[in-house]
Design an enzyme around this catalytic site. Structure first.
Site, PDB file in Angstrom:
ATOM      1  N   ASP A 496      59.685  -6.211  16.501  1.00 36.80           N
ATOM      2  CA  ASP A 496      58.253  -6.166  16.973  1.00 36.80           C
ATOM      3  C   ASP A 496      57.418  -7.393  16.965  1.00 36.80           C
ATOM      4  O   ASP A 496      57.934  -8.490  16.530  1.00 36.80           O
ATOM      5  CB  ASP A 496      57.751  -5.150  15.741  1.00 36.80           C
ATOM      6  CG  ASP A 496      56.538  -4.140  16.327  1.00 36.80           C
ATOM      7  OD1 ASP A 496      56.055  -4.457  17.309  1.00 36.80           O
ATOM      8  OD2 ASP A 496      56.274  -3.243  15.503  1.00 36.80           O
ATOM      9  N   ASP A 554      53.327   2.827  22.251  1.00 39.88           N
ATOM     10  CA  ASP A 554      53.116   3.528  20.823  1.00 39.88           C
ATOM     11  C   ASP A 554      52.491   4.752  20.746  1.00 39.88           C
ATOM     12  O   ASP A 554      52.629   5.403  19.763  1.00 39.88           O
ATOM     13  CB  ASP A 554      52.034   2.668  20.040  1.00 39.88           C
ATOM     14  CG  ASP A 554      52.712   1.596  19.282  1.00 39.88           C
ATOM     15  OD1 ASP A 554      53.948   1.338  19.075  1.00 39.88           O
ATOM     16  OD2 ASP A 554      52.063   0.877  18.307  1.00 39.88           O
TER      17      ASP A 554
HETATM   18  C1  DGJ Z   1      54.000  -1.282  15.725  1.00 41.84           C
HETATM   19  C2  DGJ Z   1      54.950  -0.473  16.780  1.00 41.84           C
HETATM   20  O1  DGJ Z   1      54.804  -0.519  18.047  1.00 41.84           O
HETATM   21  C3  DGJ Z   1      55.334   0.962  15.878  1.00 41.84           C
HETATM   22  O2  DGJ Z   1      56.246   1.504  16.487  1.00 41.84           O
HETATM   23  C4  DGJ Z   1      55.666   0.547  14.742  1.00 41.84           C
HETATM   24  O3  DGJ Z   1      56.897  -0.163  14.575  1.00 41.84           O
HETATM   25  C5  DGJ Z   1      54.750  -0.175  13.737  1.00 41.84           C
HETATM   26  N1  DGJ Z   1      54.203  -1.425  14.649  1.00 41.84           N
HETATM   27  C6  DGJ Z   1      55.330  -0.613  12.390  1.00 41.84           C
HETATM   28  O4  DGJ Z   1      54.331  -1.544  11.921  1.00 41.84           O
END
Ligand code: DGJ
Length: 768
Positions: A496, A554
């Site tokens: 991430d 997301d």
């Molecule tokens: C942002 C990501 O896009 C989410 O899917 C998740 O992994 C969160 N971060 C976790 O902090």
């Protein structure tokens, strides 16, 4: 980043042109309906005479005629020679548009006025490092400015799939180490497009709304999209497409560029009053960010450029097969369960073990433990950078959970955010000087390290960025990742990146990121990586060389996802695009959707689940299990086929699908995003099939049949197939029809009247 070094003096002794016909002054590249003609006669910077549709077989005499015939008139009040738009246009050539190169040498007044001369054209060499499919045609152009002590090598490669890519390597040819460096301002790829490509499409967006298309008509001037996020960003321009008026998914000519780079970048289209239009792209460099020392070289990222005479689908039809030739993906994309929206930071073994059991029962193949597993990570305000398993939640480490997951027949993936650090973390306390942009004085280390940053970078999601360009920081992050991957049988990292940089050098950080991923992959062969950046803020062909999946967005809201996936898949093949079945009420929008719509949406990518399955009811679990089993059956088609998107006359109703490369089978979906404009929506036209072959079309029901607003379904969905096939699963009633590919594409079939936010699936199989 290729740091290949070469100097102009050496070039004079390199191998001569490798074409069977000897030195080539007008290289001609042709593949998959695309031609490129380069006029490299004389000593000036070569000119792209044509990049576009296939020109057929052209012999040398005809190529000379094409090049000669492309020399334009001299207009009044202009330079006294015909103006040409070269591969690296500058003021010195009379080009007053955006230049291909800019920079200066400290101590010398004014910008460097380069006068580059052509010294060699090398045709047919081995493709350069990085992704290149076999059969790629190559041209390398060598330019030098002896007085300025600068040289440029430009590489052009056309893949058999019709994908062109270009990059420059700039060398400071001074041999005096004391001589000044060259401070690079920009080094860009500029490609001519014809005047008729007057309509532009690029993308913008924001968190959970990535890849929103925007169109404009190009007037005189520059339409420029610039990313200063240190990652492409949610608003990344993604593809800059210039096309003929009204170009769509299936029609019109289109020329597109994309920069294969995950840091700061710019992409633009320019229409000059001088009479040329062009697409440009390159890394966006801050002043002083990139200095090329005496004897050193800098190689730009690749600009990937594609032409299509069949709209956006024609771009995908070249890009997807090309990407598949170098993709790191070697195995079928497993069905994932990601824990994020199921449990967020609330980790404990019994809860996660129950979730894993529920996942295994419905057929999940990979269990991914998201954020929250490391020391003290109880919320998003702390602990990033401390990549040790939390001893309180996990007294025996992650072993019991991983063993449970394995015993249930799944492999295990782990979330990390290696480039980041929380101020409230042991690593920030111990190494404040590792924080990009520095920290506020009161947060600096006891020895003052890291203090004194005049204006420390702002926090973002309460976190900072680690300076990976610092070898100590890099080594430490690598060591932590490698320790985790050595101690635990981890098949997959969700990598991430949840903030913009806002400090430091995006160039240095991006180059270091690439080195880090490459080092992790080299040390742990077989590891798969998903690129995530607050959803889809880092999806580009630079990162795609290094990862096996991207987290598309997301949002798991299917209505948002339909659009995001539709446009993200113009560039990136569907097998990369993570798409999850979320809870009925989407966490990011609060919108509630029916299970069948969520299932049909998540099917067309790298499918997964992000929902607390322990809360799903029996009926839902049965439908999810059936969906996963269908996905596994359809996966070979969905992940190797040709993506097809019909141009809707009513934006509320969209049809898309995937056709197998041999045109034997296909899966389509008709999606109602909103209420239709007319009582009867337009006919569903199934494109991409072989016109003369006969296909049986039948509805496929996953979960419950989609909700309709029809008093009766179209006749073909009710009547048994006239060719004797069994009735289909039915959108309301059942039925099937057998028609030729031509009929299905040109006449089409009446659509079921879907209620808003519903999707109907159709399988298509050749019966010949
Ligand atoms: C942002 C990501 O896009 C989410 O899917 C998740 O992994 C969160 N971060 C976790 O902090």
């Amino acid at each position: 980043m290729n740091d290949e070094k070469w100097v102009a003096t050496e070039l004079m002794h390199t191998v001569p042109a490798q074409s069977p016909t000897g030195p080539v002054s007008i290289p001609y590249l042709r593949a998959a309906g695309t031609s490129l003609v380069l006029d490299a006669r004389g000593t000036g910077v070569p000119v792209i005479v044509h990049w576009g549709g296939d020109l057929g077989d052209l012999d040398s005499a005809m190529l000379h005629a094409v090049a000669d015939a492309s020399v334009p008139a001299i207009s009044p009040s202009s330079i006294d020679v015909p103006l040409r738009l070269t591969l690296l246009p500058t003021l010195a050539e009379g080009w007053s548009g955006r230049p291909g190169i800019s920079g200066f040498r400290p101590g010398q007044s004014g910008a460097a006025a380069l006068d580059l001369r052509l010294i060699e054209v090398r045709v047919g060499g081995v493709p350069t490092a990085g992704p290149a499919s076999s059969g790629t045609q190559t041209v390398a152009i060598f330019l030098t400015d002896a007085a300025a002590q600068m040289a440029v090598r430009t590489d052009l490669e056309l893949s058999v799939e019709g994908v062109l890519r270009l990059r420059h390597t700039l060398t400071n040819t001074s041999t005096d180490p004391a001589a000044s460096s060259f401070e690079l301002g920009s080094l860009d790829v500029i490609l001519p497009v014809p005047d008729r490509a007057g309509e532009l499409l690029d993308f913008t967006g924001l968190w959970t709304h990535e890849r929103r298309p925007q169109r404009t008509t190009l007037g005189h001037g520059v339409w420029s999209r610039e990313s200063r996020h240190g990652r492409p960003g949610h608003d990344d321009s993604y593809l800059m497409v210039a096309g003929t008026l009204g170009f769509g998914f299936r029609s019109g000519e289109a020329w597109a560029t994309h920069l294969a780079w995950s840091g700061d970048k710019r992409a633009w289209a320019e229409k000059s009053a001088l009479g040329y239009s062009a697409l440009g792209s390159g890394e966006l460099l801050a002043p002083g960010e990139l200095s090329v020392a005496s004897g050193a070289s800098h190689t730009t990222p690749w600009t990937v450029a594609v032409y299509s005479d069949a709209g956006l689908d024609g771009l995908s039809a070249r890009l997807h097969p090309w990407i598949r030739t170098w993709s790191t993906i070697t195995a079928p994309r497993p069905v994932v369960l990601n824990t994020w929206e199921a449990v967020y930071f609330d980790h404990d073994l019994p809860t996660l073990a129950r979730l894993a059991d529920a996942a295994a029962v419905v057929g999940v193949e990979r269990f991914v433990l998201d954020d929250g597993w490391f020391t003290g990570r109880s919320d998003d305000r702390r602990a990033l950078g401390d990549w040790f398993v939390d001893p309180v939640t996990w007294p025996s480490g992650l072993h019991p959970l991983i063993e449970h997951v394995h015993a249930a027949g799944m492999d295990f993936g782990l979330w990390v955010e290696p480039e980041m650090v929380s101020l409230d973390s042991d690593v920030a306390r111990a190494h404040p000087d590792w924080v990009l942009g520095g920290m506020a004085d009161d947060l600096a280390g006891a020895d003052g390290a890291g203090a004194g940053a005049a204006s420390p970078a702002l926090t973002w999601r309460f976190q900072h960025v680690l300076d990976l360009g610092n070898p100590e920081t890099f080594d430490w992050v690598f060591a932590r990742l490698t320790a985790l991957l050595t101690e635990y049988p981890i098949a997959y990292l969700k990598w991430d990146h949840n903030r913009d940089l806002l400090a430091g050098s995006a160039h240095r950080q991006t180059a270091a990121l690439y080195r880090l991923i490459d080092a992790v992959r080299a040390a742990h062969p077989g590891i798969e990586i998903e690129s995530c950046a607050s959803g889809g803020a880092r999806i580009d062909l630079g990162i795609l060389e290094r990862v096996d999946r991207v987290w598309t967005s997301d949002t798991n809201d299917p209505l948002e996802r339909q659009q995001i996936q539709r446009y993200t898949s113009v560039l990136v093949p569907p097998e990369y695009l993570g798409g999850h079945l979320g809870a009925a009420t989407a966490h990011t929008t609060g919108r509630t959707s029916e299970l069948s719509f969520r299932l049909a949406t998540a099917l067309f990518g790298s499918a997964g689940i992000e929902w607390d399955l322990t809360q799903a009811n029996e009926a839902e679990l049965v439908q999810i299990a059936e969906w996963i089993s269908r996905y596994k059956q359809l996966r070979p088609l969905l992940h190797s086929g040709v993506v097809v998107r019909a141009d809707p006359s009513d934006l509320a109703i969209q049809l898309h699908g995937v056709v197998s490369p041999d045109q034997n089978s296909a899966l389509f979906t008709q999606v109602a995003l909103a209420a239709p404009r007319a009582a009867l929506p337009e006919r569903m036209r199934f494109h991409g099939l072989a016109p003369e072959r006969r296909y049986r079309v039948a509805p496929l029901v996953l979960g419950a049949p989609p909700r309709t607003i029809q008093d009766a379904a179209p006749a073909w969905l009710v009547e048994p197939d006239a060719y004797g096939g069994a009735a289909g699963d039915g959108v309301g009633a059942g039925g099937a029809v057998t028609l030729t590919g031509a009929v299905l594409a040109l006449v089409g079939l009446p659509a079921p009247l879907l209620a808003p936010e519903q999707a109907a699936l159709f399988t298509v199989y050749s019966v010949d």
